[in-house]
Enzyme design. Structure first.
Site, mmCIF file in Angstrom:
data_model
loop_
_atom_site.group_PDB
_atom_site.id
_atom_site.type_symbol
_atom_site.label_atom_id
_atom_site.label_comp_id
_atom_site.label_asym_id
_atom_site.label_seq_id
_atom_site.Cartn_x
_atom_site.Cartn_y
_atom_site.Cartn_z
ATOM 1 N N HIS A 235 0.802 -1.216 0.000
ATOM 2 C CA HIS A 235 0.000 0.000 0.000
ATOM 3 C C HIS A 235 0.839 1.272 0.000
ATOM 4 O O HIS A 235 0.345 2.346 0.338
ATOM 5 C CB HIS A 235 -1.020 -0.018 1.141
ATOM 6 C CG HIS A 235 -1.862 -1.262 1.099
ATOM 7 N ND1 HIS A 235 -2.749 -1.499 0.083
ATOM 8 C CD2 HIS A 235 -1.900 -2.346 1.900
ATOM 9 C CE1 HIS A 235 -3.310 -2.686 0.273
ATOM 10 N NE2 HIS A 235 -2.815 -3.221 1.359
ATOM 11 N N ARG A 291 -6.699 15.885 0.408
ATOM 12 C CA ARG A 291 -5.419 16.559 0.668
ATOM 13 C C ARG A 291 -4.652 16.718 -0.632
ATOM 14 O O ARG A 291 -5.027 16.136 -1.652
ATOM 15 C CB ARG A 291 -4.575 15.692 1.606
ATOM 16 C CG ARG A 291 -4.301 14.317 1.001
ATOM 17 C CD ARG A 291 -3.289 13.477 1.760
ATOM 18 N NE ARG A 291 -2.918 12.280 1.024
ATOM 19 C CZ ARG A 291 -3.554 11.122 1.068
ATOM 20 N NH1 ARG A 291 -4.628 10.985 1.818
ATOM 21 N NH2 ARG A 291 -3.140 10.091 0.357
HETATM 22 C C1 MV4 Z 1 -9.840 -3.174 -3.634
HETATM 23 C C2 MV4 Z 1 -9.131 -4.067 -4.438
HETATM 24 C C3 MV4 Z 1 -9.849 -4.910 -5.257
HETATM 25 N N1 MV4 Z 1 -11.202 -4.886 -5.246
HETATM 26 N N2 MV4 Z 1 -11.173 -3.171 -3.667
HETATM 27 C C4 MV4 Z 1 -6.034 -1.358 -1.326
HETATM 28 C C5 MV4 Z 1 -5.964 -0.159 -0.435
HETATM 29 C C6 MV4 Z 1 -7.335 0.306 -0.201
HETATM 30 N N3 MV4 Z 1 -7.410 1.713 -0.402
HETATM 31 C C7 MV4 Z 1 -8.181 -0.432 -1.186
HETATM 32 N N4 MV4 Z 1 -7.361 -1.427 -1.835
HETATM 33 C C8 MV4 Z 1 -7.876 -2.310 -2.716
HETATM 34 N N5 MV4 Z 1 -9.224 -2.316 -2.818
HETATM 35 C C9 MV4 Z 1 -11.829 -4.026 -4.446
HETATM 36 N N6 MV4 Z 1 -13.154 -3.992 -4.447
HETATM 37 C C10 MV4 Z 1 -7.736 -4.051 -4.388
HETATM 38 C C11 MV4 Z 1 -7.107 -3.173 -3.509
HETATM 39 C C12 MV4 Z 1 -5.673 -3.227 -3.514
HETATM 40 C C13 MV4 Z 1 -4.931 -2.204 -4.089
HETATM 41 C C14 MV4 Z 1 -5.531 -1.089 -4.645
HETATM 42 C C15 MV4 Z 1 -4.795 -0.116 -5.215
HETATM 43 C C16 MV4 Z 1 -3.410 -0.234 -5.249
HETATM 44 C C17 MV4 Z 1 -2.781 -1.322 -4.688
HETATM 45 C C18 MV4 Z 1 -3.524 -2.319 -4.101
HETATM 46 C C19 MV4 Z 1 -2.884 -3.428 -3.564
HETATM 47 C C20 MV4 Z 1 -3.632 -4.397 -2.990
HETATM 48 C C21 MV4 Z 1 -5.024 -4.299 -2.956
#
Ligand code: MV4
Length: 444
Positions: A235, A291
């Site tokens: 993240h 932000r």
């Molecule tokens: C998700 C996803 C797949 N499907 N939601 C990671 C941080 C948080 N802000 C939300 N995240 C994710 N949400 C759904 N419905 C995958 C992630 C995610 C991710 C998102 C953006 C960039 C990197 C990531 C790494 C792992 C999981």
């Protein structure tokens, strides 16, 4: 008009804000911890106040100390930067109550978007596409089971108060739901003091694409294109670029329209970012950040707009300086985050910078607050510099990135420079064939 800005932050962003103030003829106040006496933001500000010991809680996160510093130095505005107090609605409220100008959105907007579940409901009400999932937080495990069965597995549970991936659980089938629900809740409770979680359909290989937005107090909102931020680990973003290799002009227009719709719906003022997940040609609202972001220079380089100056103008009640009409993006930009950390294990590696050479030349920008012999303190984020390159197109930008990373020398602490060089040699990265899974699969 704002005449003296206190910067409630440190590092490169504190310096970045000082530079903007300088160009606008605005005086600056640096606040710093005991560990940051030799920091550049302290040296370059007109005034400086030590606000406490090294630990963030007792310095950069201490609302009373920051407010006291503003009152002592006669600052009339506070810029929170990113991190620390930037998305603390209570802090924004207090700043306003003290007759100071908070350079950012309203406390109401910060509070609303800080609750990810309410943000999702708000996006839905505004007509912005969201993933199938729960209406608000899940009230019981039975409700979780019902919603999950309805939308189909895999699903993801997310903390309403979340951010940075904490309180998040992916769940592949109904057998795993009970324990996923319980651990997500207890992790959320422990991390944020609020156990609420909500549920969404889980996307397996999405891209993270975000839209930079800006609103002024005269009711105008603009979307300034996207940043592709799929290259992340744990993240933490590593590389961001604009435009996204995945978007067509039509998709860009649709995403920008959706982002503006949401901002108008909540009367959003100042800089913000709408994060979307993008997969198979479809985008879904994920969260909104209230932000200025670490990666804002990428947008500055392709739009020619100084986003920090714009924040200060808008906070002073001025209109957005961005011209009316369709937005033109020129060329391509990419940012490489350079952290003082082991490039393999990602363990922080603070210490003394014994040698430093920053690259320059056409299309190269370095945002940093470090210098030779500077000691990177162990108490804060490990970001020590951002290399931003731009070019007429993506290939030229990649070539400049490669060239600049070759000339970027940091000795004394381990950095992510070598990792960036390796990513720039990766065929899939070069093709722009990336997703949020990229770093999981990356080998070097
Ligand atoms: C998700 C996803 C797949 N499907 N939601 C990671 C941080 C948080 N802000 C939300 N995240 C994710 N949400 C759904 N419905 C995958 C992630 C995610 C991710 C998102 C953006 C960039 C990197 C990531 C790494 C792992 C999981």
């Amino acid at each position: 008009m704002i005449s003296k800005v206190l910067i409630a932050n440190r590092g490169e962003i504190a310096l970045r804000i000082i530079l903007a103030c300088r160009e606008m003829g605005i005086k600056t106040v640096a606040v710093h911890s005991e560990a940051d006496r030799d920091a550049l933001h302290v040296r370059y500000a007109d005034d400086d106040v030590c606000i406490g010991p090294a630990a963030s809680r007792q310095s950069y996160l201490s609302i009373s100390s920051v407010i006291a510093a503003a009152e002592i130095t006669g600052a009339d505005a506070i810029h929170p930067g990113y991190g620390f107090l930037a998305e603390n609605a209570h802090f924004a409220e207090i700043v306003n109550e003290c007759q100071l100008t908070f350079i950012g959105p309203t406390p109401e907007a910060i509070r609303l978007m800080g609750d990810k579940s309410r943000a999702r409901e708000t996006a839905k009400a505004a007509g912005v596409p969201i993933l199938p999932g729960s209406d608000g937080p899940l009230r019981t495990i039975e409700e979780a089971r019902e919603v999950a069965a309805q939308i189909g597995y895999p699903i993801i549970l997310k903390a309403s108060a979340g951010g940075g991936g904490r309180g998040m659980r992916i769940c592949a089938n109904e057998a795993d739901l009970d324990s996923a629900y319980q651990t997500a809740r207890s992790e959320a409770e422990r991390a944020f003091g609020v156990a609420d979680v909500y549920c969404e359909k889980y996307l397996e290989r999405p891209r993270h694409i975000e839209i930079q937005v800006f609103g002024d107090t005269h009711g105008r909102v603009v979307a300034l294109g996207e940043r592709e931020c799929s290259i992340q680990r744990r993240h933490q973003k590593l590389i961001e670029e604009s435009p996204s290799p995945a978007l067509t002009p039509e998709l860009r227009r649709e995403m920008c329209e959706a982002a503006v719709k949401l901002c108008n719906f909540v009367n959003y003022v100042n800089a913000g970012t709408i994060e979307f997940l993008f997969q198979d040609g479809t985008f879904y609202f994920m969260e909104m950040n209230t932000r200025i972001q670490v990666e804002h220079p990428v947008t500055e380089e392709v739009t020619g707009i100084d986003l920090v100056k714009e924040q200060i103008r808008v906070a002073s009640g001025e209109r957005l300086s961005v011209p009316e009409g369709e937005f033109r993006l020129r060329g391509h930009a990419m940012e490489f985050r350079i952290n003082a950390e082991d490039p393999v294990t990602f363990a922080p590696n603070p210490g003394k910078i014994r040698e430093l050479h920053l690259p320059g030349g056409p299309g190269v920008r370095v945002d940093t607050a470090v210098y030779r012999d500077y000691v990177v303190p162990p108490h804060y984020d490990s970001l020590i510099a951002k290399l931003i390159v731009r070019g007429k197109d993506r290939p030229e930008t990649l070539a400049r990135g490669r060239r600049a990373l070759e000339l970027f020398i940091v000795e004394g602490v381990k950095t992510s420079i070598s990792l960036h060089r390796a990513i720039l040699d990766d065929e899939r990265f070069i093709r722009g064939d990336i997703s949020t899974r990229f770093m999981e699969e990356f080998e070097w």
